[in-house]
Design a protein around this motif. Structure first.
Motif, short mmCIF file in Angstrom:
data_model
loop_
_atom_site.label_atom_id
_atom_site.label_comp_id
_atom_site.label_asym_id
_atom_site.label_seq_id
_atom_site.Cartn_x
_atom_site.Cartn_y
_atom_site.Cartn_z
N MET A 313 0.82 -1.20 0.00
CA MET A 313 0.00 0.00 0.00
C MET A 313 0.86 1.26 0.00
O MET A 313 1.95 1.28 0.55
N LYS A 314 0.33 2.30 -0.62
CA LYS A 314 1.00 3.59 -0.61
C LYS A 314 1.01 4.16 0.81
O LYS A 314 0.17 3.81 1.65
N SER A 315 1.93 5.06 1.06
CA SER A 315 2.00 5.71 2.37
C SER A 315 0.75 6.53 2.63
O SER A 315 0.08 6.99 1.70
N ALA A 316 0.46 6.72 3.91
CA ALA A 316 -0.70 7.53 4.28
C ALA A 316 -0.46 8.99 3.89
O ALA A 316 0.68 9.46 3.92
N PRO A 317 -1.49 9.72 3.52
CA PRO A 317 -1.32 11.15 3.18
C PRO A 317 -0.94 11.96 4.41
O PRO A 317 -1.14 11.52 5.55
N ASP A 318 -0.39 13.13 4.17
CA ASP A 318 0.09 13.97 5.27
C ASP A 318 -1.04 14.39 6.22
O ASP A 318 -0.81 14.61 7.40
N ASN A 319 -2.26 14.53 5.70
CA ASN A 319 -3.38 14.99 6.53
C ASN A 319 -4.23 13.83 7.04
O ASN A 319 -5.41 14.01 7.35
N VAL A 320 -3.64 12.64 7.14
CA VAL A 320 -4.41 11.46 7.52
C VAL A 320 -5.08 11.62 8.88
O VAL A 320 -6.13 11.04 9.14
N HIS A 321 -4.50 12.41 9.77
CA HIS A 321 -5.08 12.55 11.11
C HIS A 321 -6.43 13.25 11.08
O HIS A 321 -7.32 12.93 11.88
N LEU A 322 -6.60 14.20 10.20
CA LEU A 322 -7.85 14.96 10.15
C LEU A 322 -8.91 14.27 9.29
O LEU A 322 -10.09 14.31 9.61
N GLN A 323 -8.48 13.65 8.24
CA GLN A 323 -9.45 13.01 7.35
C GLN A 323 -8.80 11.78 6.73
O GLN A 323 -7.84 11.88 5.98
N LEU A 324 -9.34 10.62 7.04
CA LEU A 324 -8.79 9.40 6.48
C LEU A 324 -8.91 9.42 4.96
O LEU A 324 -9.86 9.98 4.42
N PRO A 325 -7.96 8.79 4.25
CA PRO A 325 -8.06 8.74 2.80
C PRO A 325 -9.24 7.86 2.38
O PRO A 325 -9.91 7.27 3.23
N SER A 326 -9.47 7.80 1.09
CA SER A 326 -10.55 6.95 0.58
C SER A 326 -10.49 5.59 1.23
O SER A 326 -9.43 4.97 1.33
N MET A 327 -11.64 5.09 1.70
CA MET A 327 -11.67 3.80 2.35
C MET A 327 -11.61 2.64 1.37
O MET A 327 -11.46 1.49 1.77
N ASN A 328 -11.76 2.91 0.08
CA ASN A 328 -11.67 1.87 -0.92
C ASN A 328 -10.21 1.50 -1.10
O ASN A 328 -9.43 2.24 -1.68
N VAL A 329 -9.82 0.34 -0.60
CA VAL A 329 -8.41 -0.02 -0.57
C VAL A 329 -7.81 -0.10 -1.96
O VAL A 329 -6.60 0.14 -2.15
N ALA A 330 -8.61 -0.40 -2.95
CA ALA A 330 -8.10 -0.52 -4.32
C ALA A 330 -7.51 0.81 -4.82
O ALA A 330 -6.70 0.82 -5.75
N ASP A 331 -7.92 1.92 -4.22
CA ASP A 331 -7.43 3.24 -4.64
C ASP A 331 -6.01 3.53 -4.16
O ASP A 331 -5.41 4.51 -4.55
N HIS A 332 -5.48 2.64 -3.32
CA HIS A 332 -4.22 2.98 -2.64
C HIS A 332 -3.04 2.09 -3.03
O HIS A 332 -2.01 2.11 -2.38
N TYR A 333 -3.19 1.34 -4.12
CA TYR A 333 -2.06 0.55 -4.62
C TYR A 333 -1.35 1.31 -5.71
O TYR A 333 -1.92 2.10 -6.42
#
Length: 333
Positions: A313-333
């Protein structure tokens, strides 16, 4: 005599203040911090958690706790401290030289999950479920049956409030019990969990989860029934755990069908635990055909990582604490 009267007066005064002051003390309220230290700590948590970097736990706790001490109203920081302590305890067997003090993680997890639940504006029942599971673990560590029993009934409450998630939490806690009765209860809870996710009673003997794949959602309570960015292999791990419990009760045919269902999810090809599943399938097949029984170690894998680890999986975005990235895991490869 005068000194004694002064002591009595002081005690009465303290007692009186303790009954009057608390109702007027300001109530702590929860909110997410926008500070750079909170952002950095949460990103570090997610990146190392998803990669299964167990050795990074001390650094994770340092960063998260430092951020929390500066932002002690942040329920997400509190929860992630609780998660990290839980991970440290659950997979302590990975340590080269385990310390008896690793059990302290249970006590700290209870504290931080409780804080996260109280602070969350909508009362996040997943936090409550984790808190109770750690409370039960703590009771087991100290041989306190009263705490374990109290925890069991609290866990039933958690399952009523959020069955899609806390039925699994309750089952996983009971699955580790040496008592057959508890493991049987865990199997029933896992089947009930699948019922809640499928929207109907699933076939216990011939499970085919492909018919329910169209129900997938990444929003709301039902999102915990599927693979998401938070738990990219939630369903593969869930089904392997259920299969292990069926294998332990020597129901090989049903265990085989449950194991095969783990391959129906598109994220399976990225799963780091495929070899564990394949070994179980080979074992159950041999037993089912030869009608011979030899013991195999089940429930022996990295307990949190079987659902959460994905090194691709790709690294978490810098603003992950305030708003989680898309929950669709397929978007993060």
């Amino acid at each position: 005599m005068k000194k004694q009267l002064l002591i009595v007066f002081a005690l009465v005064t303290v007692w009186g203040c303790s009954t009057i002051i608390p109702p007027f003390a300001p109530k702590k309220t929860g909110k997410l911090s926008q500070s750079a230290v909170a952002m950095e700590a949460d990103k570090y948590f997610w990146d190392n958690f998803h990669r299964g970097n167990y050795d990074s736990i001390p650094q994770m706790l340092d960063k998260l706790t430092a951020a929390y001490l500066d932002n002690n109203e942040d329920y997400r920081l509190a929860a992630h401290i609780g998660f990290t302590h839980s991970w440290a305890l659950a997979e302590s067997g990975r340590m080269d030289q385990p310390s008896p003090r690793v059990t302290d993680h249970a006590t700290l997890a209870v504290k931080y999950f409780d804080e996260a639940f109280v602070l969350h504006p909508d009362k996040e029942w997943r936090y409550y479920g984790f808190m109770v599971s750690m409370y039960m673990a703590e009771g087991g560590i100290h041989g306190n049956m009263q705490d374990m029993t109290e925890g069991y009934f609290k866990m039933k409450k958690a399952a009523r409030k959020y069955p899609e998630f806390n039925l699994f939490t309750a089952a996983y806690t009971l699955a580790m019990s040496p008592r057959k009765k508890d493991r049987e209860a865990a199997v029933n809870m896992l089947w009930e969990n699948l019922d809640k996710c499928a929207g109907e009673k699933v076939d216990r003997k011939n499970l085919d989860y492909r018919k329910y794949l169209s129900r997938k959602t990444v929003e709301g309570k039902q999102s915990t029934c599927w693979n998401t960015w938070i738990a990219p292999h939630n369903m593969e791990g869930f089904l392997m755990i259920l299969g292990d419990l069926l294998l332990k009760r020597r129901d090989y045919a049903t265990a085989l069908r449950v194991y095969e269902n783990a391959k129906y999810f598109q994220e399976y090809k990225h799963w780091d635990y495929q070899k564990h599943l394949d070994a179980r399938i080979d074992y159950a097949t041999a037993i089912a055909t030869q009608q011979e029984y030899t013991e195999i170690e089940v429930m022996k894998f990295d307990r949190c990582m079987v659902c959460h680890q994905d090194s691709k999986m790709k690294s978490a975005p810098d603003n992950v604490h305030l708003q989680l990235p898309s929950m669709n895991v397929a978007d993060h490869y």
